[in-house]
Design a protein around this motif. Structure first.
Motif, short mmCIF file in Angstrom:
data_model
loop_
_atom_site.label_atom_id
_atom_site.label_comp_id
_atom_site.label_asym_id
_atom_site.label_seq_id
_atom_site.Cartn_x
_atom_site.Cartn_y
_atom_site.Cartn_z
N THR A 206 0.11 7.13 17.53
CA THR A 206 1.44 6.84 18.07
C THR A 206 2.31 6.31 16.95
N PRO A 207 3.50 6.87 16.74
CA PRO A 207 4.38 6.37 15.69
C PRO A 207 4.85 4.95 15.99
N LEU A 208 4.77 4.10 14.98
CA LEU A 208 5.33 2.76 15.06
C LEU A 208 6.64 2.79 14.29
N VAL A 209 7.75 2.72 15.01
CA VAL A 209 9.07 2.81 14.38
C VAL A 209 9.46 1.44 13.85
N LEU A 210 9.74 1.37 12.54
CA LEU A 210 10.04 0.10 11.88
C LEU A 210 11.53 -0.19 11.93
N ALA A 211 11.90 -1.37 11.45
CA ALA A 211 13.29 -1.82 11.55
C ALA A 211 14.25 -0.93 10.78
N ASP A 212 13.77 -0.27 9.70
CA ASP A 212 14.66 0.58 8.90
C ASP A 212 14.77 2.00 9.46
N GLY A 213 14.12 2.28 10.59
CA GLY A 213 14.20 3.59 11.20
C GLY A 213 13.11 4.56 10.79
N SER A 214 12.30 4.20 9.79
CA SER A 214 11.15 5.03 9.42
C SER A 214 9.99 4.71 10.36
N ALA A 215 8.93 5.51 10.29
CA ALA A 215 7.80 5.31 11.21
C ALA A 215 6.48 5.38 10.47
N PRO B 77 11.19 12.85 14.82
CA PRO B 77 12.62 12.69 14.58
C PRO B 77 12.99 11.58 13.60
N TYR B 78 12.06 11.23 12.68
CA TYR B 78 12.35 10.17 11.71
C TYR B 78 11.47 10.40 10.48
N PRO B 79 11.82 9.82 9.35
CA PRO B 79 10.93 9.92 8.19
C PRO B 79 9.64 9.11 8.44
N VAL B 80 8.54 9.61 7.90
CA VAL B 80 7.22 9.05 8.19
C VAL B 80 6.54 8.64 6.89
N TYR B 81 5.83 7.53 6.93
CA TYR B 81 5.03 7.11 5.77
C TYR B 81 3.96 8.17 5.45
N GLY B 82 3.57 8.26 4.17
CA GLY B 82 2.70 9.33 3.71
C GLY B 82 1.23 9.15 3.94
N GLY B 83 0.84 8.25 4.81
CA GLY B 83 -0.54 8.07 5.25
C GLY B 83 -0.49 7.53 6.65
N TYR B 84 -1.62 7.09 7.16
CA TYR B 84 -1.59 6.49 8.49
C TYR B 84 -2.50 5.26 8.52
N ALA C 241 0.81 -1.22 0.00
CA ALA C 241 0.00 0.00 0.00
C ALA C 241 0.85 1.27 0.00
N PHE C 242 2.03 1.22 0.56
CA PHE C 242 2.87 2.40 0.72
C PHE C 242 4.24 2.20 0.07
N ARG C 243 4.78 3.27 -0.46
CA ARG C 243 6.19 3.32 -0.79
C ARG C 243 6.91 3.89 0.42
N ALA C 244 8.00 3.28 0.79
CA ALA C 244 8.73 3.71 1.99
C ALA C 244 9.26 5.12 1.81
N PRO C 245 9.25 5.91 2.88
CA PRO C 245 9.81 7.27 2.79
C PRO C 245 11.31 7.21 2.54
N THR C 246 11.81 8.13 1.73
CA THR C 246 13.24 8.14 1.39
C THR C 246 13.93 9.40 1.88
N GLY C 247 13.18 10.33 2.47
CA GLY C 247 13.78 11.56 2.96
C GLY C 247 14.38 11.37 4.35
N GLY C 248 14.86 12.49 4.90
CA GLY C 248 15.44 12.45 6.23
C GLY C 248 14.41 12.66 7.30
N PRO C 249 14.85 12.77 8.55
CA PRO C 249 13.93 13.02 9.65
C PRO C 249 13.06 14.27 9.41
#
Length: 273
Positions: free
Chosen positions: A112-121, A188-195, A59-67
């Motif tokens: 609440t942000p769910l922080v994934l293994a790659d550091g994005s949320a 403090p992390y890149p976030v997916y573009g939906g929730y 459903a989502f493309r992972a965020p590629t930007g910075g925090p």
């Protein structure tokens, strides 16, 4: 009989009628497109209730930007589908969304942000809770999410329109609209573009949360507007034809005007009658 239709007055009336009918047909077609779009949304909502959760990447493309940045929005055909993700909740950056109504009660949705293994949320809407005593804007006591790895299943929700403001009140982020790109600036992390609207999680969510209902769109209202505009177009054309026919019959002497009834000339009944 119908040569009068070539006069400037009747040609102007015809042009005005055709333009009005064309606009009404266009409005009907526009509402038909909205009906189809809303019907598709309702079908995705219904399908999401039955489907097994798919991987987040469907459903989502992972965020590629910075925090502080947000990734691409989910594809339109993936909104309301169910996905699953595993990560660790970050309760220190919980967002309270005020002024949200469930079962006619105003309270807060808790993101609440769910922080994934790659550091994005991924922002997870854990549900609705009532405000603390003191009014609809009194901050509630938010249960702490489980520690360690958590697996969530939920519905993909696109960011809400309207940027709104994000404030810190009593150390917590608070907003009125779930505008992901605006919320991302505070994190403090890149976030997916939906929730994600949470359906279930492992370990289980706290029982104080009420699930945020997923409402169907009112597509039949748009279908009613389709019928309305197309009927107006047909009535405009019919009205022009009816007036033209009446004028033609009158010009041909087929319809004679009826003289008004003069009641003053009628004999007055005698008092003895």
């Amino acid at each position: 009989m119908y040569r009068f239709l070539l006069s400037p007055r009747w040609l102007g009336a015809l042009a005005l009628t055709l333009v009005a009918a064309a606009v009404m047909v266009w409005l009907g077609n526009w509402q038909l497109d909205r009906y189809r779009g809303r019907t598709e949304i309702n079908e995705r909502i219904d399908a999401g209730e039955r489907m097994a959760p798919a991987p987040l990447a469907d459903a989502f493309r992972a965020p590629t930007g910075g925090p502080g940045t947000a990734g691409p929005a989910p594809a339109k055909d993936r909104v309301w589908t169910r996905v699953t993700a595993t990560g660790r909740y970050d309760p220190s950056n919980t967002v309270l969304v005020r002024g949200r109504t469930v079962d006619s009660r105003v309270g807060f949705e808790v993101l609440t942000p769910l922080v994934l293994a790659d550091g994005s949320a991924l922002l997870v809407d854990r549900g609705w809770i009532p405000p603390a005593p003191g009014g609809a804007t009194a901050q509630p006591s938010v249960p702490t999410p489980p520690g360690g790895d958590v697996t969530v299943n939920g519905r993909v929700h696109e960011t809400e329109s309207g940027a709104g403001t994000v404030d810190r009140r009593d150390g917590r982020l608070e907003t009125r609209r779930i505008a992901v790109s605006r919320l991302a600036r505070e994190l403090p992390y890149p976030v997916y573009g939906g929730y994600l609207l949470l359906d279930e999680q492992t370990p289980p969510a706290d029982a104080v949360f009420n699930a945020v209902p997923v409402g169907h769109t009112n597509n039949w209202q748009n279908f009613g507007y389709v019928v309305q505009w197309w009927l107006f177009a047909a009535m405009a054309l019919f009205g022009y034809g009816w007036v033209a026919r009446r004028e033609a019959r009158r010009a041909a002497g087929l319809d004679k005007a009826t003289a008004p009834l003069d009641r003053a000339a009628e004999p007055t009944p005698s008092a003895s009658a």
